[in-house]
Design a protein around this motif. Structure first.
Motif, PDB file in Angstrom:
ATOM      1  N   SER A 210      10.609  -1.506  -8.181  1.00  0.00           N
ATOM      2  CA  SER A 210      10.190  -0.481  -9.145  1.00  0.00           C
ATOM      3  C   SER A 210       8.672  -0.320  -9.317  1.00  0.00           C
ATOM      4  N   PRO A 211       7.974   0.131  -8.277  1.00  0.00           N
ATOM      5  CA  PRO A 211       6.576   0.504  -8.513  1.00  0.00           C
ATOM      6  C   PRO A 211       6.569   1.697  -9.480  1.00  0.00           C
ATOM      7  N   ARG A 212       5.936   1.559 -10.652  1.00  0.00           N
ATOM      8  CA  ARG A 212       6.116   2.570 -11.704  1.00  0.00           C
ATOM      9  C   ARG A 212       5.758   3.960 -11.211  1.00  0.00           C
ATOM     10  N   PHE A 213       4.481   4.127 -10.854  1.00  0.00           N
ATOM     11  CA  PHE A 213       4.066   5.343 -10.132  1.00  0.00           C
ATOM     12  C   PHE A 213       2.696   5.084  -9.535  1.00  0.00           C
ATOM     13  N   ALA A 214       2.276   5.988  -8.677  1.00  0.00           N
ATOM     14  CA  ALA A 214       1.107   5.718  -7.839  1.00  0.00           C
ATOM     15  C   ALA A 214      -0.126   5.345  -8.646  1.00  0.00           C
ATOM     16  N   MET A 215      -0.287   5.932  -9.827  1.00  0.00           N
ATOM     17  CA  MET A 215      -1.477   5.674 -10.627  1.00  0.00           C
ATOM     18  C   MET A 215      -1.587   4.246 -11.113  1.00  0.00           C
ATOM     19  N   THR A 216      -0.454   3.615 -11.345  1.00  0.00           N
ATOM     20  CA  THR A 216      -0.491   2.292 -11.979  1.00  0.00           C
ATOM     21  C   THR A 216      -0.334   1.160 -10.974  1.00  0.00           C
ATOM     22  N   SER A 217      -0.415   1.457  -9.692  1.00  0.00           N
ATOM     23  CA  SER A 217      -0.402   0.388  -8.692  1.00  0.00           C
ATOM     24  C   SER A 217      -1.587   0.540  -7.746  1.00  0.00           C
ATOM     25  N   THR A 218      -2.277  -0.577  -7.477  1.00  0.00           N
ATOM     26  CA  THR A 218      -3.331  -0.581  -6.462  1.00  0.00           C
ATOM     27  C   THR A 218      -2.701  -0.477  -5.081  1.00  0.00           C
ATOM     28  N   GLU A 219      -3.532  -0.224  -4.096  1.00  0.00           N
ATOM     29  CA  GLU A 219      -3.013  -0.194  -2.728  1.00  0.00           C
ATOM     30  C   GLU A 219      -2.401  -1.535  -2.356  1.00  0.00           C
ATOM     31  N   ALA A 220      -3.036  -2.602  -2.833  1.00  0.00           N
ATOM     32  CA  ALA A 220      -2.495  -3.936  -2.525  1.00  0.00           C
ATOM     33  C   ALA A 220      -1.080  -4.076  -3.087  1.00  0.00           C
ATOM     34  N   GLN A 221      -0.868  -3.575  -4.307  1.00  0.00           N
ATOM     35  CA  GLN A 221       0.472  -3.683  -4.886  1.00  0.00           C
ATOM     36  C   GLN A 221       1.459  -2.774  -4.165  1.00  0.00           C
ATOM     37  N   MET A 222       1.000  -1.593  -3.771  1.00  0.00           N
ATOM     38  CA  MET A 222       1.887  -0.701  -3.027  1.00  0.00           C
ATOM     39  C   MET A 222       2.302  -1.369  -1.711  1.00  0.00           C
ATOM     40  N   GLU A 223       1.362  -2.064  -1.087  1.00  0.00           N
ATOM     41  CA  GLU A 223       1.715  -2.781   0.150  1.00  0.00           C
ATOM     42  C   GLU A 223       2.737  -3.874  -0.119  1.00  0.00           C
TER      43      GLU A 223
END
Lengths: 443, 443
Positions: A210-223
């Motif tokens: 559950s990545p909340r949405f793009a604004m609240t995750s860094t690229e590292a977290q998206m990875e």
């Protein structure tokens, strides 16, 4: 996504009798041929699973012989409702005044969600949350928990206690949120892994990364989220996209190299056929086409989209021939204003009519049941009535209020009755909710 | 519009105690200074009229001494809700599927309204209608009856039986409707005159001259309606305008010389400060300016506008400085989907947020009470709590459902509580309704 443990183990043995309605296909293409209706029908349930469904006379004399019979006539019995997008930590955010998405997150949601650091608070709210869903006839929900693993633990533990098929996950959120609501790429990954190990496939429970949405995750977290998706392809994925125009601008500032919003999620491998993407209101043709190719699901949240002034979901565009996108329906409490999928379908009709589109009562009931089950890839075990399915069901009384009873005096067809239920109905129209054949409203 | 007969004659003598909330001005300009709140307040009622209002300790020791006390704490007590636009013959049209305005009229409404040729049907529906309004906390409504005088007779007789201040009129409609629903310029004029003589000013009842809308009246009938307005300036006038784009086109075809929709009504002298014009969604700047000059009222019907896909009412445009138009709020059942003014205010918030505008809980409660009273020119006798006012009141329980009670745990201010009531509330949040100090819910 299932383990064998628990499923059916303590389900009921009984016969449910009533006016049965369910779907075997999508009425959007097949019309009423997609709908099954039996005026005096019965479902034989053994170990919580549907053993047989058909005319009452036949079931009672055959596969249901000897079982206790609960007669719900003249009420309808439909498959339990499925809510494809809801926020467990927002039960006390619902009805927060005067804001559109980004302000609303900062002023209300991010304040409230901090309380979920406390496991006792999580447990207390989880008990309310599950009771309220079941009271409204919702037997499966896909829930965002807070950033705290303990919130997901409480949600799953309470779901297991009710025996309900529930899907959820802790949100991943490492920027643009208060410090106490932030994890890191590493802790978010590790905590999600541990929750998946603890809960996914246990009984009827499933995990959603559950990545909340793009604004609240860094690229590292998206990875890291992408790694979770690769390592746990059995899990669902849930996120938000293109709900609000200012949100879109903000996301593209945070990801300046992205060609559009969807591409942010694509880049990290988050867009799969098990991905549920909330809202999808302001979409480009290219985004729709790529959603189609990926088989990801757009989740329409009408009461939320109206309450937050986000915009009108474009169902017709989503379902455009040759690049038709899978669509689910959801409450999105607490941006949404009602836990009731009936009320949600009523608001869906309004949003779509404001957009010059129609939404028939058959489409609405399909969406709430088999449609949402298919969106979750679970139509082989729920969302419809067939032998072998889990017996989650809702008993519906279209005369539940004086105004509905008065209106029903002139109703002649099943479609009209279903439309009264979605236009005027709410939790009061749910006379009973069954989970694996067990009556849940009184519990 | 009042006669002395009946008013207060059989009203109650008692004290209502609770958390009182009402308005002395418009919060749109004055903010919370327009709102009065007494945490432990009381209303002394004598002969159904408010004798005094204030702190409970003071009222109980003074003007209320010796009277029976009904203690509604911790519930709120507000002035009874006023619904500025509703259709009495559409209680069985509500929740009719799949159409925008003109189709909806032909397919459903004009079929259903034919039943009101039968006085027994009129009486039966009138009993339901008044019960349902009072159950929802609505103590005054402005109602369209059908074309048949007997429908207005039933509506007024039932209203008189409840002692409620109600306004209504038979619709005038002599074309573009089924034959059985058409009057003529002459019979419409004559029947309206007779109804005015029979009902207007009798007790608390008032008549509204009711040309349905420009499409369904010939020029001859519009002239007759204009004559009624000139001869009975004590009556209200109600009609519809600019609800739907196709309706506007159709009206301008029927009145090819009209510069715009409003001018049709202006030409026949129908636009006065006692005129209530339903919808006013698709308006020109010139129409707004002329509405301002005439002091006619635009009636915002949010659930109807959404359900029929009509469009988003533009409150900000209506209220634009220097040519501000009077605005009222209404359910418009059966185009509207709920009899509850609370639910209607909740939908108003959504419509306005979708239009990029705000609608505070104070504005909402003002609109439902003092605002709508002022729109009717009745603010000197109702819609607020003051000595001499008629004691119509509603008792509100913001914890009426499990979801509301849960949400209320974190509510700290009156505004938040009012917002929970409009966002999540419906008839269940109405614990009691008083008409001239008499409790009506149990009746």
């Amino acid at each position: 996504m299932t383990g064998s443990s628990g499923v059916g183990a303590d389900g009921a043995d009984l016969v449910l009798r009533g006016r049965l309605v369910w779907f075997t296909d999508d009425p959007e293409s097949l019309g009423s041929a997609a709908c099954r209706f039996i005026g005096d029908g019965a479902i034989a349930v053994r170990g919580g699973l549907i053993a047989a469904v058909g005319a009452a006379a036949k079931i009672l004399a055959g596969p249901g012989a000897g079982l206790p019979v609960i007669d719900h006539r003249p009420n309808l019995i439909a498959p339990g409702f499925i809510d494809a997008h809801i926020h467990f930590p927002q039960t006390q955010v619902i009805a927060s005044y005067g804001a559109q998405l980004l302000d609303w997150l900062n002023r209300y949601t991010f304040v409230e969600e901090q309380k979920f650091a406390d496991p006792a608070h999580c447990e207390r709210v989880a008990a309310f949350f599950l009771s309220e869903l079941l009271r409204c006839g919702t037997t499966t929900a896909v829930a965002y928990c807070s950033v705290h693993p303990q919130s997901a633990d409480a949600f799953f533990a309470e779901s297991e206690r009710r025996g309900a098929r529930m899907i959820g996950g802790k949100v991943l959120m490492d920027r643009n949120a208060p410090e106490k609501l932030r994890d890191t790429a590493e802790t978010g990954y590790r905590d999600s892994k541990a929750l998946i190990a603890r809960w996914h496939g246990r009984g009827r429970l499933g995990y959603a990364i559950s990545p909340r949405f793009a604004m609240t995750s860094t690229e590292a977290q998206m990875e890291a989220a992408g790694a979770l998706v690769r390592e746990h392809s059995e899990c669902h994925v849930q996120t938000h996209m293109s709900e609000n125009r200012r949100e879109i601008e903000a996301v593209l500032q945070v990801y300046p190299d992205a060609r559009d919003y969807l591409s942010v999620y694509e880049r990290f491998g988050l867009v799969t056929e098990r991905t549920l993407i909330g809202h999808c209101i302001h979409m480009s043709e290219s985004e729709w086409a790529r959603m189609h190719a990926s088989r990801a699901v757009a989740v329409f949240c009408p009461t939320s989209n109206a309450f937050l002034g986000s915009g009108l979901f474009d169902w017709a565009s989503a379902r455009k021939k040759d690049r038709s996108v899978r669509v689910a329906l959801a409450t999105d409490v607490g941006g949404g204003t009602s836990y009731s999928m009936l009320a949600t379908a009523g608001e869906a009709y309004k949003i779509l009519n404001l957009n010059g589109q129609t939404f028939s009562p058959l489409q609405a009931f399909h969406a709430m049941t088999r449609g949402n089950a298919a969106a979750l890839g679970l139509e082989d075990r729920m969302g419809s009535f067939f032998a072998g399915a889990e017996c989650d069901a809702v008993v519906l009384d279209a005369r539940a209020t004086p105004a509905m009873a008065h209106r029903m005096e002139t109703v002649e067809t099943l479609e009209e009755e279903l439309f009264v239920l979605t236009t005027m109905g709410d939790d009061r129209a749910v006379a009973e909710t069954y989970v694996m054949g067990r009556a849940m409203k009184g519990r």
